[in-house]
Design an enzyme around this catalytic site. Sequence first.
Site, mmCIF file in Angstrom:
data_model
loop_
_atom_site.group_PDB
_atom_site.id
_atom_site.type_symbol
_atom_site.label_atom_id
_atom_site.label_comp_id
_atom_site.label_asym_id
_atom_site.label_seq_id
_atom_site.Cartn_x
_atom_site.Cartn_y
_atom_site.Cartn_z
ATOM 1 N N GLY A 183 0.847 -1.257 -0.077
ATOM 2 C CA GLY A 183 -0.191 0.076 -0.071
ATOM 3 C C GLY A 183 0.817 1.128 -0.025
ATOM 4 O O GLY A 183 1.994 1.157 0.417
ATOM 5 N N CYS A 184 0.324 2.275 -0.472
ATOM 6 C CA CYS A 184 1.171 3.444 -0.282
ATOM 7 C C CYS A 184 1.543 4.090 0.716
ATOM 8 O O CYS A 184 2.750 4.327 1.076
ATOM 9 C CB CYS A 184 0.157 4.445 -1.253
ATOM 10 N N TYR A 185 0.688 4.170 1.697
ATOM 11 C CA TYR A 185 1.022 4.524 3.057
ATOM 12 C C TYR A 185 2.108 3.582 3.689
ATOM 13 O O TYR A 185 3.042 4.117 4.351
ATOM 14 C CB TYR A 185 -0.142 4.665 3.844
#
Lengths: 338, 338, 338, 338
Positions: free
Chosen positions: C145-147
């Site tokens: 995921g990006c976070y």
Amino acid sequence: MTVRIAVAGASGYAGGEVLRLLLGHPEVEIGALTAGGNAGSPLISQQPHLLPLADRVLQETTVDVLRGHDVVFLALPHGHSAEVAARLGEDVLVVDCGADHRLTDADAWQRWYGGVHAGSWPYGLPELPGQRDLLRGTRRVAVPGCYPTVSSLALAPAMGLVEPEVTVVAVSGTSGAGKAPKTNLLGSEVMGSLSAYGVGGAHRHTPEIAQNLTLVAGEPVKVSFTPVLAPLPRGILATCSATLTADADQVRAAYEKAYADEPFVHLLPEGHWPTTGAVLGSNAVQLQVTVDADLNRLVVVAAVDNLTKGTAGAAVQCMNLALGLPETTGLTSVGVAP
Amino acid sequence: MTVRIAVAGASGYAGGEVLRLLLGHPEVEIGALTAGGNAGSPLISQQPHLLPLADRVLQETTVDVLRGHDVVFLALPHGHSAEVAARLGEDVLVVDCGADHRLTDADAWQRWYGGVHAGSWPYGLPELPGQRDLLRGTRRVAVPGCYPTVSSLALAPAMGLVEPEVTVVAVSGTSGAGKAPKTNLLGSEVMGSLSAYGVGGAHRHTPEIAQNLTLVAGEPVKVSFTPVLAPLPRGILATCSATLTADADQVRAAYEKAYADEPFVHLLPEGHWPTTGAVLGSNAVQLQVTVDADLNRLVVVAAVDNLTKGTAGAAVQCMNLALGLPETTGLTSVGVAP
Amino acid sequence: MTVRIAVAGASGYAGGEVLRLLLGHPEVEIGALTAGGNAGSPLISQQPHLLPLADRVLQETTVDVLRGHDVVFLALPHGHSAEVAARLGEDVLVVDCGADHRLTDADAWQRWYGGVHAGSWPYGLPELPGQRDLLRGTRRVAVPGCYPTVSSLALAPAMGLVEPEVTVVAVSGTSGAGKAPKTNLLGSEVMGSLSAYGVGGAHRHTPEIAQNLTLVAGEPVKVSFTPVLAPLPRGILATCSATLTADADQVRAAYEKAYADEPFVHLLPEGHWPTTGAVLGSNAVQLQVTVDADLNRLVVVAAVDNLTKGTAGAAVQCMNLALGLPETTGLTSVGVAP
Amino acid sequence: MTVRIAVAGASGYAGGEVLRLLLGHPEVEIGALTAGGNAGSPLISQQPHLLPLADRVLQETTVDVLRGHDVVFLALPHGHSAEVAARLGEDVLVVDCGADHRLTDADAWQRWYGGVHAGSWPYGLPELPGQRDLLRGTRRVAVPGCYPTVSSLALAPAMGLVEPEVTVVAVSGTSGAGKAPKTNLLGSEVMGSLSAYGVGGAHRHTPEIAQNLTLVAGEPVKVSFTPVLAPLPRGILATCSATLTADADQVRAAYEKAYADEPFVHLLPEGHWPTTGAVLGSNAVQLQVTVDADLNRLVVVAAVDNLTKGTAGAAVQCMNLALGLPETTGLTSVGVAP
């Protein structure tokens, strides 16, 4: 004097702006708030900036709910106002933020919107020659479209001084496109990008601009109108031009004369150019005019907040006129900048 | 083949974009990077996105520093290129991103920029009829202004099909105004606001657009040009119009023919309209044309990234042509969206 | 070497970014492009920036369509990848941009996503200790995921030097929320506004960050994670902090050591702070660390483009590793700024 | 009652916002408007949104010009207020929007601002326990910094319920950084980018937050504060957290009790989260609280308009208190959204 008002379509942008302004209006009491799909939900879910109405719940948009108010603002999708209005009493002031009663020509309505023409109401642009008197005491108001407001105010004083063919390129923020979710209106799509739409005379506001200018000019005026979508929530900056037929000296004088006594339309001092930021949240229109000497072409630039003077501010201004209140009550010329 | 390049004005937006593109160009080696007031500071302080050059320090912009490179890109304030170029050898390819060598008419230079006219160089818009051949093998390139690039490409194919008087309203992001700090360019001022400037023929790019269209048309073309500043860093969307003198059918054919073989100029399929977001960071121009039948007026909308195809991409494209490299080397038509 | 790739979910933001990068990748040939609701429409309607693929039409996402490619990128809604992947051959490289195979713990999957846990795949964050080797030659990749990407890279080198309880406030652009139209993601809503969501440990990326840091620390690490939505299309800036248990001197050394040889993770020189603008469209992560002496608290700030290194860039980087190509092929550390 | 006011620093953002609010205040008459470098220029050049003051010219900031008003608002650079205030009579209400009189501790002033400590004045945050009474009838007000306002209101009710060490990450629009032109604040730089600054306890608002919370807690409170700059003109969204020492149930009750009677501080209904867009241009603060059960950590999110409640709105609110006017006169809780 306290007038009791209802807002149909209170969950959208136009309805929310009407409420924002009315919360600062000393003579009104806010009654029923209705919605379509959002009926039953708390207003704060849809309009989190309207804290004083945090305990309100949206009702269904029905004539029964709207009845019993002195003023009903209709902020409904195009084509939905006529039926509701017809069933509200003639003594109720109905202010229609939709398009249903703007066009005077039934053929134009057919071509641009389709369906049965509901007829036209007094047109809510008091600054257009002759309109203010029609609005005093009326019980029906057709609030202009946002692009026609700024374009008509920008060009009306030039009618008779230019050839009857005008070009308008109006750059707009996104709120004019409404609150219904669409992919092309997502923040990811609009931020960092510019796009044109309704090019080549395809936008429904074209005939409304032409109608206004034709009325002022007393001869048919043709309009080349292109709207451009830019990454900001509010504001329209219109660049309008036409070939000059009079002396350049006459132009500025015409604008000064037209708007000298208007509380909301401001011809800026020479050298100052309008910005939409300066009118954000206000009912003001800022204008500047010049002549491109190489082409003998008049160029007018005008800035407006599409939701305030472009929609809800005009609605409140017209309510004031209709009710005999001072025209500026609850409205301001001071923008929220920066 | 490896060519050694220098960039004068590497701390500004044009210089930074030249470097961004050259870092992806397989045939170049990046040599001296110079600046004015920022000389002596590390490049990364000015261009934090150019990580592979993080160890570079900006040098003073002097002829001595720039000598000894095969290609010198000049990204200097207007009026500063001519002197530097005159002292670089004739065998050095000098690509001037400034205005000094764009205008062919000395009087126009005097009127719009002032000072002595430095003469004109091959004009770096290969897609304009006749220009590409002038650019092959040249050692001097005048990179076009960003507004003239998009306006000229939008209107050139229509020359001969419209009256020689065109209207251009071009909405631009802020990077075209440069990196020197000014209050009116602060984020607080530009975000959430739209403004016009240089209205009424006052913008310096007006004569450059007229020069290009006049060259193509073979008759004097007058240009009403209004730039509008919008809240985004990059991108220009130009709405161009003129009264049609030919059949509407001929128009689209003219555009198709003009750009069929161009790698960077794309006439979109009918029904699709350009957005600047789609060309962000790319060398592509997206175009769409239509005719407003009510006025018999051609309307063309074009989108470009002002820093890429509008400045630095054109500079690299012309370098490729001048050096005999494939014209598209190091460039892309693919934008960074959303 | 030319590998033939397919992209499932080519109409969304992740799929579009995979294609943008692959169009600049020298070793791939782009095969089938599939979509859900947009199947049957031309790709250019959904991804107008991908001009070289303008003639492509989106197909239905079926295993039959995806078969016959060397690499399949899955950019599908969470929960949809597992079934597709299971029916693609084990010799096909499947790179899953969704969440289905990220979490190793079945209970965590149940709690945060619900439904049957599909198991976990090699985790596509090569810069995390031990991961690169797992990715070489693999035929299954779970893209982070990006976070979690930015948070894990920001904090991993500090594990063992801080108490195992970290606070992350990550400000993000809107593209991470996807392309499905929702009212709260409209441009009108997000421009000019900031909002928090998934506060108090309610965001699904929380367990993924904890999983990564726990793996590195060798002890359970608790994560207080708050995402904030800001008005920009791309970019995440994460501010991460934790109470220091080691000497302040050791911290910088740990980060320097961890990322000295990494092509995409850059600890900036002291005094320079990351900005997301500097990494826009690039695969770079920019980091800076400091210690707040008054609280003896480590503070790390990290910037990433959520669509590139945060999703599609990582996917391509892992494809390179899996196929034995140089890890940086088709990727850049140079952002598109300003 | 009509009080005559002067504004020193009327060309900046704080001064402009004071004037915007005062133009809607029924009890004031706007007198002298002064500036530094902009003295002599028309106000409309600096504040084009203040149309009703279009004929005003900025005067030099001198004590002679400021004398003779009932209220003087000082919106001057830090360090410039003390001398001016000392020379204004004790019967004049001086409202200082600068930092000069905020810190009670001379050592803290020395460390963070340098120079001689001017002493402290009643602190203009009426919602902080005990402050309102100090403000009634006062003739000197130190208006809080924007970050301390939102952070202190977000955390004050939690004092005694959490460990005395708090983390604040506050995302802010750009107007808080002022109107002086700087490259890093250009629109081109801030749009499309996020950046952190003053990290690791380096921002001057840190001691002010600590001072407020320490006062409320009755014990020293340490603050880890990180400001993040985001692309919007106005608004701060603060995410604040601390380890809980009380029951989760007690937290919400404490916030409800603290703000039940406050006209401008609103704890939102559960499930609603603050957005800065909802408070734009208003004096409202929106709050929401939750507990992250996995870490037993309180998380509070608060939204404010940094120029209104964060500066000029607080100034007007305190003027009202000092003059014995209703506290909310000329102020609103209704934001300008979208």
